[in-house]
Design a protein around this motif. Structure first.
Motif, PDB file in Angstrom:
ATOM      1  N   TYR A 126      23.183  50.144  36.056  1.00 18.47           N
ATOM      2  CA  TYR A 126      23.475  48.964  36.865  1.00 18.47           C
ATOM      3  C   TYR A 126      22.875  49.087  38.266  1.00 18.47           C
ATOM      4  O   TYR A 126      22.306  48.130  38.804  1.00 18.47           O
ATOM      5  N   GLN A 127      22.970  50.279  38.860  1.00 20.28           N
ATOM      6  CA  GLN A 127      22.499  50.483  40.229  1.00 20.28           C
ATOM      7  C   GLN A 127      20.993  50.691  40.310  1.00 20.28           C
ATOM      8  O   GLN A 127      20.335  50.173  41.217  1.00 20.28           O
ATOM      9  N   GLU A 128      20.437  51.469  39.371  1.00 24.10           N
ATOM     10  CA  GLU A 128      19.030  51.860  39.456  1.00 24.10           C
ATOM     11  C   GLU A 128      18.091  50.989  38.623  1.00 24.10           C
ATOM     12  O   GLU A 128      16.900  50.906  38.911  1.00 24.10           O
ATOM     13  N   HIS A 129      18.619  50.343  37.601  1.00 28.30           N
ATOM     14  CA  HIS A 129      17.789  49.519  36.715  1.00 28.30           C
ATOM     15  C   HIS A 129      18.535  48.224  36.399  1.00 28.30           C
ATOM     16  O   HIS A 129      18.933  47.978  35.245  1.00 28.30           O
ATOM     17  N   PRO A 130      18.739  47.377  37.397  1.00 25.48           N
ATOM     18  CA  PRO A 130      19.550  46.166  37.209  1.00 25.48           C
ATOM     19  C   PRO A 130      19.018  45.219  36.137  1.00 25.48           C
ATOM     20  O   PRO A 130      19.804  44.558  35.451  1.00 25.48           O
ATOM     21  N   GLU A 131      17.691  45.132  35.974  1.00 28.13           N
ATOM     22  CA  GLU A 131      17.139  44.239  34.960  1.00 28.13           C
ATOM     23  C   GLU A 131      17.494  44.716  33.553  1.00 28.13           C
ATOM     24  O   GLU A 131      17.757  43.905  32.652  1.00 28.13           O
ATOM     25  N   ILE A 132      17.491  46.045  33.369  1.00 30.08           N
ATOM     26  CA  ILE A 132      17.871  46.594  32.067  1.00 30.08           C
ATOM     27  C   ILE A 132      19.351  46.353  31.804  1.00 30.08           C
ATOM     28  O   ILE A 132      19.751  45.989  30.695  1.00 30.08           O
ATOM     29  N   PHE A 133      20.173  46.547  32.832  1.00 34.05           N
ATOM     30  CA  PHE A 133      21.610  46.307  32.661  1.00 34.05           C
ATOM     31  C   PHE A 133      21.875  44.836  32.341  1.00 34.05           C
ATOM     32  O   PHE A 133      22.745  44.521  31.536  1.00 34.05           O
ATOM     33  N   LYS A 134      21.107  43.956  32.947  1.00 34.92           N
ATOM     34  CA  LYS A 134      21.246  42.521  32.661  1.00 34.92           C
ATOM     35  C   LYS A 134      20.930  42.244  31.198  1.00 34.92           C
ATOM     36  O   LYS A 134      21.604  41.431  30.543  1.00 34.92           O
ATOM     37  N   GLU A 135      19.917  42.935  30.662  1.00 33.52           N
ATOM     38  CA  GLU A 135      19.559  42.780  29.250  1.00 33.52           C
ATOM     39  C   GLU A 135      20.673  43.308  28.352  1.00 33.52           C
ATOM     40  O   GLU A 135      21.014  42.696  27.331  1.00 33.52           O
ATOM     41  N   ILE A 136      21.258  44.447  28.727  1.00 34.95           N
ATOM     42  CA  ILE A 136      22.363  45.005  27.954  1.00 34.95           C
ATOM     43  C   ILE A 136      23.531  44.031  27.923  1.00 34.95           C
ATOM     44  O   ILE A 136      24.130  43.777  26.865  1.00 34.95           O
ATOM     45  N   LEU A 137      23.876  43.474  29.079  1.00 31.56           N
ATOM     46  CA  LEU A 137      24.996  42.530  29.154  1.00 31.56           C
ATOM     47  C   LEU A 137      24.720  41.278  28.328  1.00 31.56           C
ATOM     48  O   LEU A 137      25.608  40.750  27.648  1.00 31.56           O
TER      49      LEU A 137
ATOM     50  N   ILE B 240      32.901  38.121  25.800  1.00 32.42           N
ATOM     51  CA  ILE B 240      32.570  39.098  26.838  1.00 32.42           C
ATOM     52  C   ILE B 240      31.575  38.478  27.822  1.00 32.42           C
ATOM     53  O   ILE B 240      30.495  38.034  27.439  1.00 32.42           O
ATOM     54  N   SER B 241      31.951  38.410  29.095  1.00 33.16           N
ATOM     55  CA  SER B 241      31.069  37.810  30.097  1.00 33.16           C
ATOM     56  C   SER B 241      30.616  38.815  31.140  1.00 33.16           C
ATOM     57  O   SER B 241      29.663  38.555  31.879  1.00 33.16           O
ATOM     58  N   LYS B 242      31.284  39.967  31.202  1.00 30.42           N
ATOM     59  CA  LYS B 242      30.943  40.926  32.240  1.00 30.42           C
ATOM     60  C   LYS B 242      31.443  42.313  31.857  1.00 30.42           C
ATOM     61  O   LYS B 242      32.516  42.450  31.273  1.00 30.42           O
ATOM     62  N   VAL B 243      30.642  43.317  32.183  1.00 32.80           N
ATOM     63  CA  VAL B 243      31.047  44.709  32.024  1.00 32.80           C
ATOM     64  C   VAL B 243      30.685  45.439  33.304  1.00 32.80           C
ATOM     65  O   VAL B 243      29.567  45.298  33.803  1.00 32.80           O
TER      66      VAL B 243
END
Length: 393
Positions: free
Chosen positions: A224-235, A245-248
């Motif tokens: 989430y902190q270092e690769h926000p675009e990847i975390f966005k894809e995971i979410l 589920i709308s947020k983790v």
């Protein structure tokens, strides 16, 4: 770097087996007791032996006599891996051979070899060759212009229960040993436990999901902190697979620990992971693993279908295949026809046991299966209907 061939002799149910033409995405099916878990344990065994030593790797598995095939106690355990790796800009076929025996009831490494061809022709050259702790390594390995007679050997002495690649692999001058050591160190053999993944954890630091998944909150925070675009894809994938589920997020507690919180659209406040279903936790763990910014060179997962709704398995299989396409080789065992339906025939292998001996077959080599799939049938359904000779789901 991709493993192409595995040869195993006298390791539990594998009295003598060779698996060839291993693809980047490898899926194995078979009845209980045919050796699916044992195949994965080969990678865990080599990883443990590199991390510690042969004695320790055998000890956690019950000792030499529990690991060696029944009736073969006077013989050696033999493991051979053949893989492609780049050396000085050229893809080369490298072979690693490990033979383990006993001397006065003490396990030892009887032979350890790392070899590959220096040129297009000729026999593979032994760049590392050890017998019972004594041997040599080539110190000008990268100089391919020199003849074999000009190659310089450096005599080495290692303990007879410690892998030579453990010490030599620390030095960049031993190119193949260093690369192979790095490959083993970064293998991920999943032993995911949902109970380990739940609850608060000490807020330290982790970039990669551990085999048991007990650092999932830490890894989620890192991505989430270092690769926000990847975390966005995971979410986004979570929202597609888990209704509501709308947020983790990974939240710090007052006592300096870290915990995962999930937001459901039906509730005003988020809830912590202890109240989340097993399937939700496992799906999030797989997405964290499969969208790792630095993919593992080898990923092994047993029966990923457990705790997951059948309709999710097609997408999960496709994501495993995508992971392999990005550069990380994937080994998966499954009992799910729904998962198998999403796997290409060239990726499917099956294990059978005949007269106590396990054998491996490749679906792509069976003309009947090839014709049926080309006609529109799906591999998972063919498996349940008994078209995979010798194995039933």
């Amino acid at each position: 770097m991709k493993i192409l061939t595995i040869k195993i002799k006298n390791y539990r149910v594998f009295e003598n087996i060779e698996i060839k033409n291993i693809p980047a995405f490898f899926v194995v099916v078979g009845a209980n007791g045919t050796g699916k878990s044992t195949l994965f344990d080969i990678f865990g065994f080599i990883h443990d032996a590199l991390k510690n030593n042969i004695r320790q790797a055998l000890h956690v598995r019950g000792g030499f006599n529990e690991v060696i095939t029944r009736g073969k106690e006077q013989e050696d355990i033999e493991i051979e891996l053949q893989f492609r790796m780049e050396i000085l800009g050229t893809q080369r076929l490298v072979t690693y051979i490990l033979k383990i025996g006993q001397d006065k009831r003490r396990p030892l490494i009887k032979r350890e070899i790392l070899r590959y061809k220096r040129g297009k022709h000729g026999k593979p050259f032994h760049f590392i060759d050890f017998r019972k702790g004594k041997g040599y390594a080539i110190i000008n390995e990268e100089n391919f212009e020199q003849s074999d007679t000009e190659i310089e050997r450096e005599e080495q002495l290692e303990s007879s229960d410690i892998l030579a690649i453990k010490g030599l692999g620390q030095f960049q001058r031993f190119k193949a040993a260093s690369a192979f050591r790095s490959l083993i160190e970064n293998w991920h053999v999943s032993d995911f436990h949902i109970s380990e993944a739940r609850g608060s954890k000490d807020a330290f630091y982790a970039e990669h999901l551990s085999p048991k998944g007990d650092n999932m909150a830490l890894v989620a925070q890192y991505i989430y902190q270092e690769h926000p675009e990847i975390f966005k894809e995971i979410l986004q994938r979570m929202q597609e697979r888990v209704p509501g589920i709308s947020k983790v997020e990974a939240k710090n507690t007052e006592d300096g620990r870290l915990i995962l919180k999930f937001q459901d659209q039906a509730f005003k406040d988020p809830f912590i992971d202890r109240y989340v279903s097993d399937g939700t936790m496992k799906m999030f763990a797989y997405l964290i693993l499969l969208f790792d910014p630095k993919p593992h060179p080898l990923l092994c997962v047993e029966e990923p279908e457990n705790q997951l709704y059948p309709s999710l398995l097609h997408e999960l299989a496709e994501e495993f295949a995508s992971y392999a396409h990005r550069g990380g080789q994937v080994f998966v065992s499954t009992h799910s026809p729904d998962f198998l339906n999403a796997v290409p025939l060239e990726s499917i292998f099956w294990l059978t046991k005949e007269d106590g001996i396990t054998k491996c077959s490749r679906a792509k080599d069976d003309p009947t299966l090839v014709n049926l799939v080309e006609a529109g049938d799906l591999p998972g359904y063919l498996w349940t209907q008994g078209w995979f000779q010798g194995v039933a789901p």
